[in-house]
Write an enzyme that holds these catalytic residues in place. Structure first.
Site, PDB file in Angstrom:
ATOM      1  N   GLU A   1       0.814  -1.228   0.000  1.00  0.00           N
ATOM      2  CA  GLU A   1       0.000   0.000   0.000  1.00  0.00           C
ATOM      3  C   GLU A   1       0.838   1.264   0.000  1.00  0.00           C
ATOM      4  OE1 GLU A   1      -0.676  -2.741   1.651  1.00  0.00           O
ATOM      5  OE2 GLU A   1      -2.669  -3.279   0.916  1.00  0.00           O
TER       6      GLU A   1
ATOM      7  N   HIS B   1     -10.608  -4.262  10.394  1.00  0.00           N
ATOM      8  CA  HIS B   1     -11.203  -3.921   9.097  1.00  0.00           C
ATOM      9  C   HIS B   1     -12.335  -2.897   9.196  1.00  0.00           C
ATOM     10  CE1 HIS B   1      -8.881  -7.140   7.345  1.00  0.00           C
ATOM     11  NE2 HIS B   1      -9.459  -7.022   6.183  1.00  0.00           N
TER      12      HIS B   1
HETATM   13  C1  LIG Z   1      -2.660  -4.609   4.032  1.00  0.00           C
HETATM   14  C2  LIG Z   1      -3.767  -5.365   3.409  1.00  0.00           C
HETATM   15  N1  LIG Z   1      -4.045  -5.185   2.106  1.00  0.00           N
HETATM   16  C3  LIG Z   1      -5.062  -5.862   1.524  1.00  0.00           C
HETATM   17  C4  LIG Z   1      -5.840  -6.733   2.245  1.00  0.00           C
HETATM   18  C5  LIG Z   1      -7.009  -7.479   1.589  1.00  0.00           C
HETATM   19  N2  LIG Z   1      -6.640  -8.890   1.446  1.00  0.00           N
HETATM   20  C6  LIG Z   1      -6.994  -9.799   2.359  1.00  0.00           C
HETATM   21  S1  LIG Z   1      -6.346 -11.309   2.060  1.00  0.00           S
HETATM   22  C7  LIG Z   1      -5.590 -10.747   0.665  1.00  0.00           C
HETATM   23  C8  LIG Z   1      -4.753 -11.659  -0.166  1.00  0.00           C
HETATM   24  C9  LIG Z   1      -3.588 -12.144   0.588  1.00  0.00           C
HETATM   25  O1  LIG Z   1      -2.865 -13.025  -0.218  1.00  0.00           O
HETATM   26  P1  LIG Z   1      -1.812 -14.009   0.408  1.00  0.00           P
HETATM   27  O2  LIG Z   1      -0.867 -13.237   1.267  1.00  0.00           O
HETATM   28  O3  LIG Z   1      -1.239 -14.777  -0.713  1.00  0.00           O
HETATM   29  O4  LIG Z   1      -2.643 -14.948   1.382  1.00  0.00           O
HETATM   30  P2  LIG Z   1      -3.794 -16.000   1.000  1.00  0.00           P
HETATM   31  O5  LIG Z   1      -5.095 -15.277   1.055  1.00  0.00           O
HETATM   32  O6  LIG Z   1      -3.487 -16.562  -0.330  1.00  0.00           O
HETATM   33  O7  LIG Z   1      -3.726 -17.026   2.077  1.00  0.00           O
HETATM   34  C10 LIG Z   1      -5.859  -9.405   0.466  1.00  0.00           C
HETATM   35  C11 LIG Z   1      -5.381  -8.612  -0.677  1.00  0.00           C
HETATM   36  C12 LIG Z   1      -5.530  -6.872   3.613  1.00  0.00           C
HETATM   37  N3  LIG Z   1      -6.264  -7.656   4.410  1.00  0.00           N
HETATM   38  N4  LIG Z   1      -4.491  -6.198   4.164  1.00  0.00           N
END
Ligand SMILES: Cc1ncc(C[n+]2csc(CCOP(=O)(O)OP(=O)(O)O)c2C)c(N)n1
Ligand SMILES: Cc1ncc(C[n+]2csc(CCOP(=O)(O)OP(=O)(O)O)c2C)c(N)n1
Ligand SMILES: [Mg+2]
Ligand SMILES: [Mg+2]
Lengths: 328, 328, 328, 328
Positions: free
Chosen positions: B58, B127
């Site tokens: 971000e 959130h």
């Molecule tokens: C700082 C932040 N940015 C965006 C999000 C929204 N978000 C939640 S899970 C996710 C994907 C995360 O991907 P990954 O780290 O690969 O974990 P996975 O969900 O595949 O287990 C996103 C973008 C968040 N929770 N926190």
């Protein structure tokens, strides 16, 4: 080789402009004409000039808190820079930015930010913009060994790589973040090794050798212009001065260490190269004389310039303030 | 007139501005897949060069948007949930908000940073924040918080055209709403201008984003009790249209400020302070705030649901102000 | 080999506990008993269990938004986890955290944070604390491929390396951050390659093979306990479900891709290994039956548990609130 | 009684707490070199294990402190200049402030985050912020802003002993001050308790950090004019000791709030709103704010110097409140 001769002369000229501009600024600081502190670069002129010379005025550059030299390397005039250090309305920032923000946008500067590491995303964004605009411009992003530990380093290099952006991340590793040696806070000997973690080329270069810096930078710029993406360059260099002139001296470095680096002074080294390469003494003297004149004129211009009207304090907060700002 | 959902209205605003101005482009997480519902069809119409999915980074992404803006692009960035502004705080404040000022007007940073306030959604403490008030004290930022479908579209278009950085806060509690919008004429609203969403004579109720409809519902109930409520929606938190509020309170003599953000440091606090300071003698009774108490947001619905301003709590505050100032 | 047999049985048991616990939770979600969304892990059980098994209950672990399985892998009881998903006062967080924060501190959890990437510094700090306390504890830090792009990744690995902290950064690379493929946002094929940029060992491992994960993790734990510092492990794995159950399905993946991964289901694969290794069907059946009973009891416990008193909403904001919290 | 400088008082506070409690340790940039003047001698006394120089990685470092605190340590972190809190905002809010709540009391995060407000120092817009008000709206954080040498020491000791995360703001304008402090007895003050720094009957002046001495000076001038000023220093911004302020204003009937932060969203706004809301009928005239106007801070001294509250602007506000409420 006339062309290379004139290029070399220009490199020498710019290095000297940086050195003498800063010497004059420090004198003004000591005389109390300049307020605050100055983060100076003596010792780092070859990294700056070697990195900037391959770029045109249309290419972009992002500097740091220690960036008096960078706009000069990027071909800025000295008058409005000196006026800015003096807080005058004729300064590049109309006196609002001062030493840590000595940015001349007319030669492609996009700011010299004093929040360490905060310039890397900006440079990355400029490169994205240039790529979208298909204008062939390249962005040069300076940062320090200290800045390499900030999260912005990682976020920026990752984005530049996946989007193949025309940006060159140029680390001036002068061995210290204020008093803290890089060896204590950076987990690798060569920061450039991290390039592999972003699938981009990484180069370590002798930052005291302006031709070496120029060569590696030229390669990176060509790669960027070909649309092949970013590079990471690390120049090993040194600052002779304290972290900032105007702060009390500290003793985290030995006199021997400083002296050892002074032996490899980039300007002295390059002057020898020029002489060996056949530039005669009168040519060199002429360059030096011209630079001295420019610096003296910049000081004069600055000192004779007026301060901004106090009402300007409230300008430039917004492009379009919409409502009058409230006063306290 | 076509019936348009809140998220589709945002999408239409972006699409219209992208058609109008080739410099406008979108960056965000999962935009191409239209995960959050406000980017449907945009990838097809504008292609991947103008609809860019970004890595999770971000702070870097905001800086990239800022850098692109500095070289002439107009990025519209979707940060998705408002709490993800926290990692980006430095680039928002130190770069986006300050660059124009620091560089004395040499540059500007026309970016829009969208984010959704995901409260009242069972999403727990990390959130559910409503952090617009946190950015209120930073000069150079504009802050917009629309209260309905029409305003969302019209204010997003204005934000995209604005020359300054804009934080655009979308209230999750409005996602499900829809309204008839003209499909033959363009709708756009000026930033910095409050809306009198309902006229009234006895009490001025100031309300933000999702709380405006609650205030209007409260006004309806109170009408049945013989109390005439004027409802003011500032639309723009910064600059805040103080004059419209003062004019109203001069007329009604009573003031209630409703803000779904936490009470301490809220926009409600700010406007109550301003009203008290500026037109103290017009006030017939203590001004009141209706906010979320100073707690984090719990996951369990039975604990969360009573925390935010409601039609009932707004009506109760109005009754209290009326009781404290019986017409003599 | 009895010891290895019992270890293998425990691995199988924990994987199955994760799978069946989540299946039960999804059913409760679909019945409307659980509110919101569930980020589930079917397909990733071997990475979780292989990583956790080499640790004791005294070792620490940091999870993510997708961490129902991680506390189970780390030996937590099921009842208080299920109660938390149901928002009950008997839940690990007394109903305040819910699905994205399913952390049982009694087995060494230090939180499961839903701000992607925010767990890495916390894990690093726990390791620093353990090192200062000389208690031999190791911290296991889970994160996703998406999280690997956050600045916290870089800042954390750098600090862990320079201070030689007993921490293992364990990347569950399931190929996607919500809808966005890692191939589009991560600049290297193997995230583990970045270990070299922090002078620490990096390992890529088949995340569907619990024994392989266990082996590489054991090596990293031993290294950490010997005081030799951190490691980075990347397990290639997959989630069969949508990003979150309870959100509308999306089509960024092909049915074939999902099916291909299902063919290498970690529980099925390991069951075959157990059979080949001589564990007889009745032993396996007994494990399965016991897990089913545990899960059923957890569901019963959760459903029969009371909600927290609403007054608890204001608890735990501070350890020592000093002044009574104001109400709205 | 020994005469102690402000920075030495902070150092002594840390040294005393480190002697008392082996869990207390220091992290920060350039601590070992005592760059900012408040860590002299600590490396010698406590060794490098308890006086840790960190890389530039503010978000990561705050998270590391939080993680260490969660496993039983008591980190005192020096972030140096307050603006460097911005890159750390996410770990401050999402982790330090929220973890106890999210996990239903399973953990706590007793960390102290020190930072200096470097305003009125010619340090330009990126280094001159006074951002305590930005964190006011986040539950779970305590915020302390001492106004003199004694308080600085006594409140820092209290902050280190506190069980919650504390943001400790040091006012650069107090660095040069000194006071006699007892050297035989321990000084400590409770958090959350305001100080009546001067008693008076006619007007209550609320003032923060460096502005307290200005308010006291104004009170002295006004005494000569026959106006009796009561000066209240909240000491702790959060929790804010509202009762002490209300008691005073009930007595004086007049209120001026002085805050060196930007006016919009200031603590001054918050306390003016609270006073107006809670004891409107006790007020004899409009409450007034004396703050810094909503502008970034310019480099040039002549533009910067008039921006902050001064003895004169405070006295003028008091005169204005008096004039608006001539005793009938
Ligand atoms: C700082 C932040 N940015 C965006 C999000 C929204 N978000 C939640 S899970 C996710 C994907 C995360 O991907 P990954 O780290 O690969 O974990 P996975 O969900 O595949 O287990 C996103 C973008 C968040 N929770 N926190
Ligand atoms: C985010 C941030 N943290 C800390 C500082 C204080 N600071 C200013 S310069 C500096 C050292 C930077 O070191 P390096 O990047 O190596 O640059 P150099 O000064 O050596 O040119 C520090 C810590 C800052 N300005 N910004
Ligand atoms: Mg350096
Ligand atoms: Mg993933």
């Amino acid at each position: 080789m006339a062309l290379s001769n004139s290029l070399h002369a220009e490199m020498y000229r710019r290095m000297l402009r940086i050195r003498l501009f800063e010497e004059a600024a420090v004198e003004l600081l000591q005389r109390g004409e300049i307020a605050g502190a100055l983060h100076t670069t003596p010792g780092q002129e070859a990294t700056i000039v070697g990195a900037c010379i391959p770029l045109s005025d249309q290419d972009y550059m992002v500097g740091t808190h220690r960036s008096h030299g960078h706009p000069i390397g990027k071909n800025a005039g000295l008058k409005r820079l000196m006026a800015e250090l003096l807080g005058r309305v004729t300064g590049v920032n109309r006196g609002k930015g001062g030493s840590m923000h000595l940015a001349d946008f007319s030669v492609g500067s996009l700011g010299e930010t004093s929040i360490v590491g905060s310039g890397l995303p900006v440079a990355t964004g400029a490169a994205l913009g240039s790529k979208m605009q298909k204008n062939g411009r390249v962005t040069l992003c300076f940062f320090g060994d200290g800045a390499s530990s900030e999260g912005t380093f990682h976020e920026s290099l990752n984005m530049a790589s996946i989007w193949k952006l025309p940006v060159i991340y140029f680390c001036e590793n002068n061995g210290y973040a204020i008093s803290t040696p890089a060896s204590q806070t950076v987990s690798v000997k060569d920061i450039a090794i991290r390039a592999a973690g972003y699938d981009m080329p990484g180069h370590v270069v002798d930052g005291q050798d302006v031709l070496a810096v120029h060569a590696v930078m030229t390669e990176a710029v060509e790669r960027a212009r070909r649309g092949e993406g970013p590079s990471l360059i690390e120049a090993k260099t040194y600052r002779y001065d304290e972290h900032a002139m105007g702060l009390p001296p500290s003793n985290y470095r030995t006199a021997e260490e400083i002296e050892r680096w002074r032996q490899r002074d980039p300007i002295k080294l390059f002057k020898a190269v020029l002489s060996e390469g056949g530039m005669n003494a009168s040519e060199i003297d002429a360059i030096e004389a011209a630079v001295k004149t420019d610096v003296a004129e910049a000081v004069k211009f600055g000192l004779e310039s007026p301060l901004a009207d106090v009402a300007e304090t409230y300008d430039h907060v917004f492009v379009d303030p919409i409502l009058p700002l409230q006063s306290a | 007139m076509a019936r348009v959902n809140y998220l589709a209205a945002l999408r239409d605003a972006m699409a219209e501005e992208m058609r109008r101005d080739p410099r406008v482009f979108l960056m965000g997480e999962d935009l191409r897949a239209n995960l959050y519902g406000s980017s449907g069809g945009l990838l097809d119409e504008f292609g991947p060069e103008r609809v860019i999915d970004v890595p999770l980074a971000e702070n870097g992404v905001v800086g990239v948007a800022a850098g692109a803006a500095m070289v002439g692009m107009r990025p519209v960035l979707d940060i998705t949930i408002s709490a993800f502004l926290y990692p980006a705080t430095d680039q928002i404040i130190s770069i986006a908000a300050k660059s124009r000022y620091i560089y004395g007007g040499q540059t500007s940073v026309p970016i829009v940073i969208r984010s959704s306030m995901f409260y009242n959604a069972g999403a727990a403490a990390q959130h559910s924040d409503r952090p617009y008030s946190m950015f209120m004290s930073t000069p150079g930022l504009k802050i917009v918080a629309p209260s309905d479908v029409y305003d969302a579209k019209a204010l997003l278009k204005a934000s995209i055209r604005d020359e300054d950085p804009v934080l655009f806060f979308e209230d999750f509690n409005l996602w499900g709403t829809a309204a008839r919008l003209p499909d033959d004429e363009e709708i756009i609203l000026p930033l910095g201008k409050a809306a009198i969403k309902r006229e009234g004579a006895d009490v001025t109720v100031f309300a933000i984003a999702g709380s405006v409809s609650l205030a209007l519902a409260a006004a309806k109930i109170l009408e049945g009790e013989g109390v005439s409520v004027e409802v003011i929606d500032p639309r723009t938190i910064k600059p805040l249209d103080v004059e419209t509020v003062l004019t109203s309170v001069r007329k009604t003599g009573r003031f209630v400020a409703v803000d779904p953000a936490n009470r301490t440091g809220s926009v409600a606090s700010e406007i109550v302070a301003t009203v008290s300071e500026r037109i103290f003698t017009s006030l017939k009774a203590a001004p009141l705030r209706v906010c979320t108490p100073d707690t984090h947001i719990p996951f369990a619905a039975h604990m969360e649901k009573g925390l935010y301003p409601s039609t009932e709590s707004i009506a109760a505050a109005v009754r209290k102000v009326m009781a404290a100032s019986k017409p003599q």
